[in-house]
Design an enzyme around this catalytic site. Structure first.
Site, mmCIF file in Angstrom:
data_model
loop_
_atom_site.group_PDB
_atom_site.id
_atom_site.type_symbol
_atom_site.label_atom_id
_atom_site.label_comp_id
_atom_site.label_asym_id
_atom_site.label_seq_id
_atom_site.Cartn_x
_atom_site.Cartn_y
_atom_site.Cartn_z
ATOM 1 N N CYS A 44 0.815 -1.227 0.000
ATOM 2 C CA CYS A 44 0.000 0.000 0.000
ATOM 3 C C CYS A 44 0.845 1.272 0.000
ATOM 4 O O CYS A 44 0.341 2.342 -0.332
ATOM 5 C CB CYS A 44 -0.961 -0.006 1.189
ATOM 6 S SG CYS A 44 -2.161 -1.344 1.070
ATOM 7 N N HIS A 87 -3.128 7.475 1.917
ATOM 8 C CA HIS A 87 -3.529 6.159 1.427
ATOM 9 C C HIS A 87 -4.914 5.866 1.995
ATOM 10 O O HIS A 87 -5.188 6.119 3.169
ATOM 11 C CB HIS A 87 -2.524 5.105 1.876
ATOM 12 C CG HIS A 87 -3.017 3.709 1.690
ATOM 13 N ND1 HIS A 87 -3.516 3.270 0.481
ATOM 14 C CD2 HIS A 87 -3.120 2.658 2.553
ATOM 15 C CE1 HIS A 87 -3.900 2.003 0.613
ATOM 16 N NE2 HIS A 87 -3.667 1.612 1.852
ATOM 17 N N ASN A 121 -10.020 0.020 -0.332
ATOM 18 C CA ASN A 121 -8.562 0.104 -0.304
ATOM 19 C C ASN A 121 -8.021 -0.478 -1.608
ATOM 20 O O ASN A 121 -8.079 -1.690 -1.819
ATOM 21 C CB ASN A 121 -8.041 -0.671 0.917
ATOM 22 C CG ASN A 121 -6.523 -0.629 1.030
ATOM 23 O OD1 ASN A 121 -5.827 -0.195 0.102
ATOM 24 N ND2 ASN A 121 -6.010 -1.075 2.153
HETATM 25 C C1 LIG Z 1 -10.195 -4.697 9.759
HETATM 26 C C2 LIG Z 1 -10.825 -3.667 10.679
HETATM 27 C C3 LIG Z 1 -11.808 -2.825 9.921
HETATM 28 C C4 LIG Z 1 -11.595 -4.420 11.760
HETATM 29 O O1 LIG Z 1 -12.175 -3.471 12.650
HETATM 30 P P1 LIG Z 1 -12.021 -3.689 14.204
HETATM 31 O O2 LIG Z 1 -12.766 -2.605 14.862
HETATM 32 O O3 LIG Z 1 -10.541 -3.802 14.516
HETATM 33 O O4 LIG Z 1 -12.755 -5.017 14.389
HETATM 34 P P2 LIG Z 1 -12.195 -6.379 15.041
HETATM 35 O O5 LIG Z 1 -11.151 -6.983 14.172
HETATM 36 O O6 LIG Z 1 -11.852 -6.070 16.452
HETATM 37 O O7 LIG Z 1 -13.485 -7.246 14.943
HETATM 38 C C5 LIG Z 1 -14.652 -6.941 15.674
HETATM 39 C C6 LIG Z 1 -15.710 -7.988 15.394
HETATM 40 O O8 LIG Z 1 -16.210 -7.805 14.057
HETATM 41 C C7 LIG Z 1 -16.165 -9.030 13.366
HETATM 42 N N1 LIG Z 1 -15.958 -8.811 11.940
HETATM 43 C C8 LIG Z 1 -14.815 -8.806 11.255
HETATM 44 N N2 LIG Z 1 -15.055 -8.537 9.962
HETATM 45 C C9 LIG Z 1 -16.376 -8.359 9.837
HETATM 46 C C10 LIG Z 1 -17.232 -8.064 8.757
HETATM 47 N N3 LIG Z 1 -16.750 -7.875 7.513
HETATM 48 N N4 LIG Z 1 -18.537 -7.949 8.993
HETATM 49 C C11 LIG Z 1 -19.049 -8.115 10.218
HETATM 50 N N5 LIG Z 1 -18.289 -8.421 11.288
HETATM 51 C C12 LIG Z 1 -16.967 -8.524 11.094
HETATM 52 C C13 LIG Z 1 -15.014 -9.779 13.986
HETATM 53 O O9 LIG Z 1 -15.120 -11.157 13.778
HETATM 54 C C14 LIG Z 1 -15.168 -9.410 15.446
HETATM 55 O O10 LIG Z 1 -16.143 -10.201 16.008
HETATM 56 P P3 LIG Z 1 -15.926 -10.817 17.490
HETATM 57 O O11 LIG Z 1 -15.790 -9.613 18.366
HETATM 58 O O12 LIG Z 1 -17.163 -11.628 17.685
HETATM 59 O O13 LIG Z 1 -14.651 -11.625 17.400
HETATM 60 C C15 LIG Z 1 -9.779 -2.797 11.361
HETATM 61 O O14 LIG Z 1 -9.001 -3.545 12.249
HETATM 62 C C16 LIG Z 1 -8.873 -2.164 10.370
HETATM 63 O O15 LIG Z 1 -9.274 -1.336 9.599
HETATM 64 N N6 LIG Z 1 -7.574 -2.514 10.406
HETATM 65 C C17 LIG Z 1 -6.624 -1.988 9.497
HETATM 66 C C18 LIG Z 1 -6.736 -2.752 8.244
HETATM 67 C C19 LIG Z 1 -6.124 -2.054 7.114
HETATM 68 O O16 LIG Z 1 -6.417 -0.907 6.860
HETATM 69 N N7 LIG Z 1 -5.276 -2.754 6.398
HETATM 70 C C20 LIG Z 1 -4.662 -2.291 5.234
HETATM 71 C C21 LIG Z 1 -3.498 -1.478 5.581
HETATM 72 S S1 LIG Z 1 -2.765 -0.975 4.093
#
Ligand SMILES: CC(C)(COP(=O)(O)OP(=O)(O)OC[C@H]1O[C@@H](n2cnc3c(N)ncnc32)[C@H](O)[C@@H]1OP(=O)(O)O)[C@@H](O)C(=O)NCCC(=O)NCCS
Length: 323
Positions: free
Chosen positions: A113, A250, A280
């Protein structure tokens, strides 16, 4: 002093839009969850015949047109991508051929990214070193082809697309009043490999593999790394957050974008956001956002524009340029 000045910009998106509502029928997710956690409302997905090279070619042609240039005016093509058409030759060489360009040279950079920031920094070094006069810098991706479409924690986040700029060497005064790239700051730390990677490759599994991510871990590091490298860009130029006209981050997640802007003290009105429309798109996200804001007149000649990215590796970096 030679400066690398943006001469043209262009974009290309696949025909097909995939909405959050459609994703609800594919994995256990909801529009509400995706919008609340990421800000993403839709993304574009490459269809048959659409590849990283075809999208990159279209973006490149648009950037050349905008700059009043033809492929004959270009002497280097750098493509930032993690989803090349083939393991080799480079997608840049593929695009060079598609453009009917048989002079100069072309290569890919792979920094996931952060790829576009790395590619701009590389192009700037070639221009200032006298090795190239005009460089097509392209970010192009088809992440849909490396997603695990049964994994709701990743498949809702990414999309496909391409953006391109032409950087041209122009004589500057050597001060930060010059147009063009004023500083580029790059970082990486391979210790974070397991947090965001693809579980295949030519030398390991002999397969392409799928994207794997510990989203929470990536999130935890993102804001700190982004703000740290931006402070380095400020230190290198003497500018501060108050001087920035536009932050073009980004586009991974609206919460990361907002968190970084808030920590730096850059008002959200000065932040270009397209993640809601594109998801993304990895190395394509910054040039897509940059072109959107330049095309609608938000970014004007003379504006101070800050680009930043963080991604797999981890890699991260920032570019400060005057439009
Ligand atoms: C991926 C991301 C959106 C997840 O959000 P979060 O607030 O951290 O959520 P969590 O990973 O803590 O998950 C929370 C809950 O949602 C659930 N969940 C995950 N994906 C889901 C989806 N697509 N739909 C519904 N629920 C979802 C998880 O299983 C978890 O459930 P649980 O609490 O029962 O285990 C977030 O961590 C993020 O944006 N991370 C950075 C990722 C990124 O930008 N990567 C690229 C970098 S270049």
């Amino acid at each position: 002093m030679i400066r690398s000045v943006v001469r043209g910009f262009g974009t290309a998106l696949p025909k097909r839009v995939l909405t959050n509502a459609e994703l609800e029928s594919m994995v256990d997710t909801s529009d509400e969850w995706i919008v609340q956690r990421t800000g993403i409302r839709q993304r574009y997905i490459a269809g048959e015949g659409e590849t990283t090279a075809s999208l990159g070619e279209a973006a490149a042609r648009a950037a050349l047109d905008k700059g009043g240039l033809t492929p004959a005016d270009i002497d280097l093509i750098i493509v930032a991508t993690s989803t090349p058409d083939n393991t080799f030759p480079a997608t840049a060489v593929n695009i060079q051929n598609r453009l009917g360009m048989h002079h100069g040279f072309a290569f890919d950079v792979q920094a996931v990214c952060s790829g576009f920031v790395y590619a701009v920094a590389t192009a700037d070094a070639y221009i200032r070193g006298g090795l190239a006069k005009r460089v097509l810098v392209i970010g192009a991706e088809t992440f849909s082809r490396i997603l695990d479409w049964t994994d709701r924690t990743t498949c809702v986040l990414f999309g496909d697309g391409a953006g391109a700029i032409v950087l041209e060497g122009q004589e500057g005064s050597g001060t930060t009043a010059d147009r063009g790239v004023l500083t580029a700051q790059l970082r990486s730390d391979g210790a974070h490999r397991e947090k965001l990677y693809v579980d295949g490759g030519p030398s390991t599994t002999g397969t392409v593999g799928h994207l794997r991510m510990e989203g929470r871990e990536v999130f935890k590091h993102a804001v700190g790394m982004i703000t740290d490298v931006i402070v380095s860009a400020f230190d290198a130029t003497g500018f501060s957050a108050d001087d920035i006209d536009w932050l073009v981050p980004h586009q991974a997640n609206k919460r990361i974008i907002d968190g970084s802007a808030r920590k730096l003290g850059i008002p959200l009105e000065k932040v270009v956001v397209t993640v809601d429309q594109h998801g993304n798109t990895s190395a394509a996200s910054i040039p897509l956002a940059l072109a959107a804001a330049a095309a609608d007149g938000r970014i004007k000649e003379g504006d101070l524009v800050l680009l930043e990215a963080m991604g797999g590796g981890f890699t991260w970096g920032a570019v400060l340029l005057r439009w």
